[in-house]
Design a protein around this motif. Structure first.
Motif, PDB file in Angstrom:
ATOM      1  N   LYS A  44     -14.393  -9.901 -35.155  1.00  0.00           N
ATOM      2  CA  LYS A  44     -15.317  -9.075 -35.923  1.00  0.00           C
ATOM      3  C   LYS A  44     -15.684  -7.811 -35.138  1.00  0.00           C
ATOM      4  O   LYS A  44     -15.975  -7.872 -33.945  1.00  0.00           O
ATOM      5  N   LEU A  45     -15.661  -6.669 -35.807  1.00  0.00           N
ATOM      6  CA  LEU A  45     -16.165  -5.427 -35.237  1.00  0.00           C
ATOM      7  C   LEU A  45     -16.663  -4.536 -36.362  1.00  0.00           C
ATOM      8  O   LEU A  45     -15.903  -4.184 -37.271  1.00  0.00           O
ATOM      9  N   ASP A  46     -17.928  -4.168 -36.304  1.00  0.00           N
ATOM     10  CA  ASP A  46     -18.532  -3.243 -37.261  1.00  0.00           C
ATOM     11  C   ASP A  46     -18.464  -1.851 -36.643  1.00  0.00           C
ATOM     12  O   ASP A  46     -19.231  -1.515 -35.745  1.00  0.00           O
ATOM     13  N   VAL A  47     -17.543  -1.015 -37.130  1.00  0.00           N
ATOM     14  CA  VAL A  47     -17.288   0.271 -36.478  1.00  0.00           C
ATOM     15  C   VAL A  47     -18.389   1.297 -36.710  1.00  0.00           C
ATOM     16  O   VAL A  47     -18.387   2.363 -36.069  1.00  0.00           O
ATOM     17  N   ILE A  48     -19.337   1.030 -37.622  1.00  0.00           N
ATOM     18  CA  ILE A  48     -20.443   1.975 -37.783  1.00  0.00           C
ATOM     19  C   ILE A  48     -21.640   1.574 -36.911  1.00  0.00           C
ATOM     20  O   ILE A  48     -22.690   2.221 -36.962  1.00  0.00           O
ATOM     21  N   ASN A  49     -21.459   0.533 -36.130  1.00  0.00           N
ATOM     22  CA  ASN A  49     -22.469   0.100 -35.170  1.00  0.00           C
ATOM     23  C   ASN A  49     -22.056   0.625 -33.792  1.00  0.00           C
ATOM     24  O   ASN A  49     -21.106   0.138 -33.181  1.00  0.00           O
ATOM     25  N   SER A  91     -17.829   6.505 -36.941  1.00  0.00           N
ATOM     26  CA  SER A  91     -17.107   5.462 -36.205  1.00  0.00           C
ATOM     27  C   SER A  91     -16.084   6.068 -35.254  1.00  0.00           C
ATOM     28  O   SER A  91     -15.866   5.574 -34.141  1.00  0.00           O
ATOM     29  N   THR A  92     -15.454   7.163 -35.689  1.00  0.00           N
ATOM     30  CA  THR A  92     -14.466   7.835 -34.842  1.00  0.00           C
ATOM     31  C   THR A  92     -15.133   8.427 -33.613  1.00  0.00           C
ATOM     32  O   THR A  92     -14.594   8.361 -32.497  1.00  0.00           O
ATOM     33  N   ARG A  93     -16.321   8.990 -33.799  1.00  0.00           N
ATOM     34  CA  ARG A  93     -17.072   9.521 -32.654  1.00  0.00           C
ATOM     35  C   ARG A  93     -17.405   8.411 -31.667  1.00  0.00           C
ATOM     36  O   ARG A  93     -17.187   8.556 -30.460  1.00  0.00           O
ATOM     37  N   TYR A  94     -17.917   7.287 -32.188  1.00  0.00           N
ATOM     38  CA  TYR A  94     -18.310   6.193 -31.305  1.00  0.00           C
ATOM     39  C   TYR A  94     -17.116   5.665 -30.508  1.00  0.00           C
ATOM     40  O   TYR A  94     -17.191   5.461 -29.292  1.00  0.00           O
ATOM     41  N   LEU A  95     -16.018   5.429 -31.209  1.00  0.00           N
ATOM     42  CA  LEU A  95     -14.842   4.862 -30.546  1.00  0.00           C
ATOM     43  C   LEU A  95     -14.228   5.842 -29.551  1.00  0.00           C
ATOM     44  O   LEU A  95     -13.784   5.441 -28.465  1.00  0.00           O
ATOM     45  N   ALA A  96     -14.193   7.124 -29.915  1.00  0.00           N
ATOM     46  CA  ALA A  96     -13.640   8.129 -28.996  1.00  0.00           C
ATOM     47  C   ALA A  96     -14.476   8.221 -27.732  1.00  0.00           C
ATOM     48  O   ALA A  96     -13.944   8.283 -26.617  1.00  0.00           O
ATOM     49  N   ASP A  97     -15.799   8.223 -27.886  1.00  0.00           N
ATOM     50  CA  ASP A  97     -16.671   8.298 -26.713  1.00  0.00           C
ATOM     51  C   ASP A  97     -16.535   7.047 -25.841  1.00  0.00           C
ATOM     52  O   ASP A  97     -16.543   7.139 -24.602  1.00  0.00           O
ATOM     53  N   GLU A 147     -14.244  15.422 -34.481  1.00  0.00           N
ATOM     54  CA  GLU A 147     -14.915  14.576 -33.492  1.00  0.00           C
ATOM     55  C   GLU A 147     -13.981  14.277 -32.319  1.00  0.00           C
ATOM     56  O   GLU A 147     -14.404  14.249 -31.158  1.00  0.00           O
ATOM     57  N   LEU A 148     -12.718  14.042 -32.614  1.00  0.00           N
ATOM     58  CA  LEU A 148     -11.741  13.790 -31.547  1.00  0.00           C
ATOM     59  C   LEU A 148     -11.633  14.991 -30.621  1.00  0.00           C
ATOM     60  O   LEU A 148     -11.602  14.860 -29.391  1.00  0.00           O
TER      61      LEU A 148
END
Length: 325
Positions: A44-49, A91-97, A147-148
């Motif tokens: 499980k992974l909630d990408v907006i968290n 979600s892209t911002r969070y994951l990229a950071d 964002e990337l």
């Protein structure tokens, strides 16, 4: 062995990334609502968290994150723009950071819909051309690319068009399969099933794209990672074809009745997607055929034709055990 984390791993494209990556990599497959599927485990992974994204990256320390998790429904993006912004952009911002923190590369799945589709037929969009999305789905993909560019992570934005092929996330439970594949099997599989049932399909003849076989896309982005690439890459086939023409090619390849496929106005097709044009004046980019010359040159490959891609799709269904009960 390098480690890859995939978001949206129960979905159509995500399942292809997982299936072909696990031959050479340790794969962490994630999604918001995990199900038990054949061949791999899903977490499980909630990408907006934001915290969940950072926790997952810090815990697993992947070498690569492939971000397939997204709202791909144009209807949902129009009806729920704030939600689409969270899922597709934040979600892209969070994951990229998070990737920047651990030194991982992120590959983001973008779209041909970052363009307005107003090119003259026969001409194709190249990576350096200025995007100009005409609907909210395309806008969220463009914002995610921005964002990337702002992040400190190593990144690739891979732009496919009209992705087709097989969903490799086959639920272990037969009771779940029909519903899962109907929702996440992809447009091509839905077309095949409709034709098998003798249903008429009405599609626009003036909507052109260069389709992308999901398994080919998966293997290409993994090669781009191996070659330590950065930036935007168009990944689609050589055949520029209308959605109507594509459906007819599918019918021919799978020995189905192409006479069930009829030409109709694009507004009628939009309605089948659940969009009320009286409430949402959604536009479609009508000619977004992509030029994949950059990725061909980078990897010393030649993108296949649609007919070859459909042959591969059909062979996968005939030979892989997961597609057999």
């Amino acid at each position: 062995m390098e480690k890859i984390l995939v978001t949206g791993a129960a979905g159509f494209l995500g399942s292809n990334i997982v299936w072909f990556a696990q031959k050479k990599y340790e794969v962490i497959a994630t999604t918001l609502n995990p199900i038990e599927v054949k061949g791999y485990e899903i977490e499980k992974l909630d990408v907006i968290n934001k915290k969940a994204c950072f926790d997952a990256i810090r815990k697993n320390k992947p070498d690569l994150v492939v971000h397939c998790g997204a709202i791909v429904s144009a209807a949902v993006c129009e009806k729920r723009p704030e939600f689409a912004e969270k899922v597709n952009v934040l979600s892209t911002r969070y994951l990229a950071d998070a990737c920047a923190e651990v030194g991982a590369r992120i590959i983001f799945v973008s779209s041909d819909w970052v363009f307005d589709g107003k090119k003259t037929f026969g001409k194709r969009y190249k990576e350096e051309e200025e995007p100009n999305p005409v609907n909210n789905y395309g806008l969220t993909k463009l914002k995610a690319e921005e964002e990337l560019k702002k992040s400190k992570a190593k990144w690739i934005s891979a732009r496919p068009a009209n992705i087709y092929g097989n969903n490799f996330a086959i639920p272990k439970s037969k009771a779940q399969r029909e519903d899962h594949l109907k929702r996440r099997g992809g447009w091509t599989l839905n077309t095949i099933n409709a034709l098998k049932e003798g249903k008429q399909i009405v599609l626009p003849i003036n909507w052109f794209q260069t389709p992308t076989l999901a398994s080919n896309f998966a293997n290409i982005i993994l090669k781009l990672h191996q070659k330590d690439q950065q930036g935007i890459f168009h990944i689609s086939e050589r055949t520029c074809i209308s959605r109507l023409g594509f459906a007819k090619e599918v019918a021919k390849m799978f020995d189905l009745d192409e006479n069930l496929i009829k030409d109709g106005p694009i507004d009628d097709f939009v309605k089948t997607m659940g969009i009320d044009l009286k409430k949402h004046s959604m536009q479609f980019p009508l000619q977004t055929c992509l030029d994949s010359g950059k990725v061909e040159k980078t990897l010393s490959i030649m993108m296949p034709s649609l007919s070859r891609g459909l042959e591969i799709m059909k062979k996968q269904r005939e030979t892989y055990d997961i597609f057999k009960d």
